[in-house]
Design a protein around this motif. Structure first.
Motif, PDB file in Angstrom:
ATOM      1  N   SER A 108       0.861  -1.176   0.000  1.00 48.68           N
ATOM      2  CA  SER A 108       0.000   0.000   0.000  1.00 48.68           C
ATOM      3  C   SER A 108       0.901   1.231   0.000  1.00 48.68           C
ATOM      4  CB  SER A 108      -0.824  -0.060   1.282  1.00 48.68           C
ATOM      5  OG  SER A 108      -1.846   0.865   1.263  1.00 48.68           O
ATOM      6  N   HIS A 109       0.490   2.298  -0.694  1.00 48.76           N
ATOM      7  CA  HIS A 109       1.260   3.546  -0.678  1.00 48.76           C
ATOM      8  C   HIS A 109       0.698   4.456   0.386  1.00 48.76           C
ATOM      9  CE1 HIS A 109       4.481   3.800  -3.461  1.00 48.76           C
ATOM     10  NE2 HIS A 109       3.798   3.122  -4.361  1.00 48.76           N
ATOM     11  N   ASP A 110       1.523   4.841   1.380  1.00 46.93           N
ATOM     12  CA  ASP A 110       0.945   5.450   2.581  1.00 46.93           C
ATOM     13  C   ASP A 110       1.670   6.698   3.077  1.00 46.93           C
ATOM     14  OD1 ASP A 110      -0.958   5.530   4.487  1.00 46.93           O
ATOM     15  OD2 ASP A 110       0.020   4.159   5.875  1.00 46.93           O
ATOM     16  N   PRO A 111       2.323   7.564   2.315  1.00 49.04           N
ATOM     17  CA  PRO A 111       2.541   7.524   0.869  1.00 49.04           C
ATOM     18  C   PRO A 111       3.746   6.660   0.508  1.00 49.04           C
ATOM     19  CG  PRO A 111       3.456   9.531   1.764  1.00 49.04           C
ATOM     20  CD  PRO A 111       2.859   8.772   2.918  1.00 49.04           C
ATOM     21  N   GLU A 112       4.560   6.277   1.510  1.00 43.80           N
ATOM     22  CA  GLU A 112       5.669   5.354   1.230  1.00 43.80           C
ATOM     23  C   GLU A 112       5.090   3.946   1.182  1.00 43.80           C
ATOM     24  OE1 GLU A 112       8.777   6.324   0.511  1.00 43.80           O
ATOM     25  OE2 GLU A 112       7.756   8.265   0.579  1.00 43.80           O
ATOM     26  N   PRO A 113       5.759   3.002   0.488  1.00 40.91           N
ATOM     27  CA  PRO A 113       5.257   1.627   0.431  1.00 40.91           C
ATOM     28  C   PRO A 113       5.264   0.981   1.822  1.00 40.91           C
ATOM     29  CG  PRO A 113       6.948   1.997  -1.238  1.00 40.91           C
ATOM     30  CD  PRO A 113       6.956   3.191  -0.329  1.00 40.91           C
ATOM     31  N   VAL A 114       4.098   0.483   2.262  1.00 34.10           N
ATOM     32  CA  VAL A 114       3.982  -0.223   3.541  1.00 34.10           C
ATOM     33  C   VAL A 114       3.200  -1.522   3.308  1.00 34.10           C
ATOM     34  CG1 VAL A 114       4.072   1.814   5.026  1.00 34.10           C
ATOM     35  CG2 VAL A 114       1.865   1.021   4.133  1.00 34.10           C
ATOM     36  N   ILE A 115       3.266  -2.400   4.303  1.00 32.64           N
ATOM     37  CA  ILE A 115       2.552  -3.672   4.228  1.00 32.64           C
ATOM     38  C   ILE A 115       1.108  -3.471   4.673  1.00 32.64           C
ATOM     39  CG2 ILE A 115       2.385  -5.974   5.256  1.00 32.64           C
ATOM     40  CD1 ILE A 115       5.522  -5.847   5.526  1.00 32.64           C
ATOM     41  N   ARG A 116       0.155  -3.770   3.791  1.00 32.74           N
ATOM     42  CA  ARG A 116      -1.256  -3.634   4.149  1.00 32.74           C
ATOM     43  C   ARG A 116      -1.819  -4.961   4.661  1.00 32.74           C
ATOM     44  NH1 ARG A 116      -5.573  -2.731  -0.417  1.00 32.74           N
ATOM     45  NH2 ARG A 116      -3.911  -1.450  -1.243  1.00 32.74           N
ATOM     46  N   ALA A 117      -1.336  -6.076   4.125  1.00 31.78           N
ATOM     47  CA  ALA A 117      -1.868  -7.384   4.512  1.00 31.78           C
ATOM     48  C   ALA A 117      -0.856  -8.467   4.173  1.00 31.78           C
ATOM     49  CB  ALA A 117      -3.190  -7.645   3.796  1.00 31.78           C
ATOM     50  N   VAL A 118      -1.094  -9.649   4.719  1.00 30.11           N
ATOM     51  CA  VAL A 118      -0.192 -10.795   4.540  1.00 30.11           C
ATOM     52  C   VAL A 118      -1.024 -11.999   4.131  1.00 30.11           C
ATOM     53  CG1 VAL A 118       1.601 -12.160   5.671  1.00 30.11           C
ATOM     54  CG2 VAL A 118       1.132  -9.879   6.485  1.00 30.11           C
ATOM     55  N   ALA A 119      -0.436 -12.903   3.359  1.00 28.27           N
ATOM     56  CA  ALA A 119      -1.155 -14.119   2.956  1.00 28.27           C
ATOM     57  C   ALA A 119      -0.178 -15.280   2.805  1.00 28.27           C
ATOM     58  CB  ALA A 119      -1.872 -13.885   1.618  1.00 28.27           C
ATOM     59  N   PRO A 120      -0.669 -16.509   3.008  1.00 27.50           N
ATOM     60  CA  PRO A 120       0.149 -17.674   2.670  1.00 27.50           C
ATOM     61  C   PRO A 120       0.213 -17.743   1.145  1.00 27.50           C
ATOM     62  CG  PRO A 120      -2.083 -18.369   3.235  1.00 27.50           C
ATOM     63  CD  PRO A 120      -2.028 -16.875   3.451  1.00 27.50           C
ATOM     64  N   ALA A 121       1.310 -18.256   0.603  1.00 26.25           N
ATOM     65  CA  ALA A 121       1.446 -18.274  -0.858  1.00 26.25           C
ATOM     66  C   ALA A 121       2.298 -19.453  -1.298  1.00 26.25           C
ATOM     67  CB  ALA A 121       2.077 -16.958  -1.328  1.00 26.25           C
ATOM     68  N   LEU A 122       2.207 -19.753  -2.582  1.00 23.34           N
ATOM     69  CA  LEU A 122       3.076 -20.755  -3.213  1.00 23.34           C
ATOM     70  C   LEU A 122       3.705 -20.094  -4.416  1.00 23.34           C
ATOM     71  CD1 LEU A 122       0.673 -23.817  -3.280  1.00 23.34           C
ATOM     72  CD2 LEU A 122       2.991 -23.866  -2.313  1.00 23.34           C
ATOM     73  N   GLU A 123       4.964 -20.405  -4.680  1.00 18.13           N
ATOM     74  CA  GLU A 123       5.541 -19.980  -5.943  1.00 18.13           C
ATOM     75  C   GLU A 123       5.867 -21.202  -6.780  1.00 18.13           C
ATOM     76  OE1 GLU A 123       9.243 -17.696  -6.259  1.00 18.13           O
ATOM     77  OE2 GLU A 123       8.615 -17.111  -8.281  1.00 18.13           O
ATOM     78  N   VAL A 124       5.623 -21.114  -8.082  1.00 18.28           N
ATOM     79  CA  VAL A 124       6.069 -22.124  -9.033  1.00 18.28           C
ATOM     80  C   VAL A 124       7.259 -21.516  -9.756  1.00 18.28           C
ATOM     81  CG1 VAL A 124       5.490 -23.487 -11.067  1.00 18.28           C
ATOM     82  CG2 VAL A 124       3.738 -23.028  -9.323  1.00 18.28           C
ATOM     83  N   ILE A 125       8.415 -22.137  -9.611  1.00 22.98           N
ATOM     84  CA  ILE A 125       9.599 -21.662 -10.330  1.00 22.98           C
ATOM     85  C   ILE A 125       9.915 -22.660 -11.440  1.00 22.98           C
ATOM     86  CG2 ILE A 125      10.611 -20.232  -8.521  1.00 22.98           C
ATOM     87  CD1 ILE A 125      12.340 -22.627  -7.718  1.00 22.98           C
TER      88      ILE A 125
END
Ligand code: OOG
Ligand code: MG
Length: 244
Positions: A108-125
């Motif tokens: 989120s731009h606040d106005p600097e970039p900050v963390i708005r939320a978190v989620a579990p994730a998977l990456e496919v490389i």
């Protein structure tokens, strides 16, 4: 030369054909490799894909050891790489895909970039290089092996984000275990690094972008039919099925 190297990597991905390493022969250093990565992403954007975020790579020792490169790297995420949570991944379009459990941040731009939320994730490389074997400039040029990603449900960052248990399951069996502590001691450091490194190269970070913090464990090879799930303590799960 930048454009020719980007074409080679782009074609390798489009045709699901591994290519030999290219950085050493071309005399590419990391800075030049990020130029190739940018040119590679421009080809995707020209085909109608949109940038949706950034990914950090090699932010854990488990990953550095697996690929033999020991520097933190970053790459671009596009909407074309996104897999719905619980959705299907077509393995026939990939070379030798691997999956790894990650934590995703919503920027989120606040106005600097900050963390708005978190989620579990998977990456496919899916390294475009033969044998999943590359040097630091090779993997940077190859958009840090980015191929696909799944993001689970978003929530505000919980207490103790720096030490949450992480599991990678394939077909209901736990195949990797780790902790978010493995990601630079705290995955929020990976977010800060993404903002600093990509911002430092002139990438305009947008509200709503996703930032993948990097895998907490080694990646596992995928086979047709695999059900893959990441489980992150307090955050929940993200999953996909490898179709063929
Ligand atoms: C390079 C990409 C590393 C991570 O999460 O550490 C990465 C690779 O392993 O091919 O995405
Ligand atoms: Mg990763």
């Amino acid at each position: 030369m930048i454009s020719e190297l980007a074409d080679r990597l782009d074609q390798a991905a489009l045709t699901a054909t591994a290519i030999p390493r290219l950085a050493a022969a071309a005399g590419l250093d990391p800075a030049g490799a990020y130029d190739v990565q940018r040119a590679l992403i421009e080809r995707r954007l020209a085909r109608g894909e949109r940038l949706v975020g950034l990914k950090m790579g090699l932010t854990s020792r488990a990953k550095m050891a697996q690929v033999g490169v020991d520097e933190v790297i970053w790459g671009h995420l596009t909407d074309g790489m996104r897999i719905d949570d619980g959705g299907a991944l077509d393995l026939t379009r990939l070379i030798h895909a691997r999956a790894e459990p990650e934590v995703a941040f919503l920027l989120s731009h606040d106005p600097e970039p900050v963390i708005r939320a978190v989620a579990p994730a998977l990456e496919v490389i899916d390294s475009r290089f033969e044998g999943f074997d590359f040097s630091l400039p090779d993997v940077i040029a190859d958009n840090t092996s980015a191929s696909g990603f799944v993001v689970g449900p978003w929530r505000p960052a919980p207490e103790g984000l720096d030490n949450l248990g992480v599991l990678l399951e394939v077909n209901g069996r736990v195949v990797q275990t780790g902790s978010t502590a493995a990601i630079l001691g705290d995955p929020r450091r990976a977010f800060d690094a993404a903002v600093r490194l990509a911002g430092g190269r002139g990438v305009e970070l947008r509200d709503g972008w996703i930032v993948l913090a990097g895998a907490a464990t080694a990646a596992v090879p995928l086979s047709p039919g695999d059900h893959v799930r990441a489980v992150v303590e307090k955050l929940g799960t993200a999953s996909f099925k490898a179709a063929s």
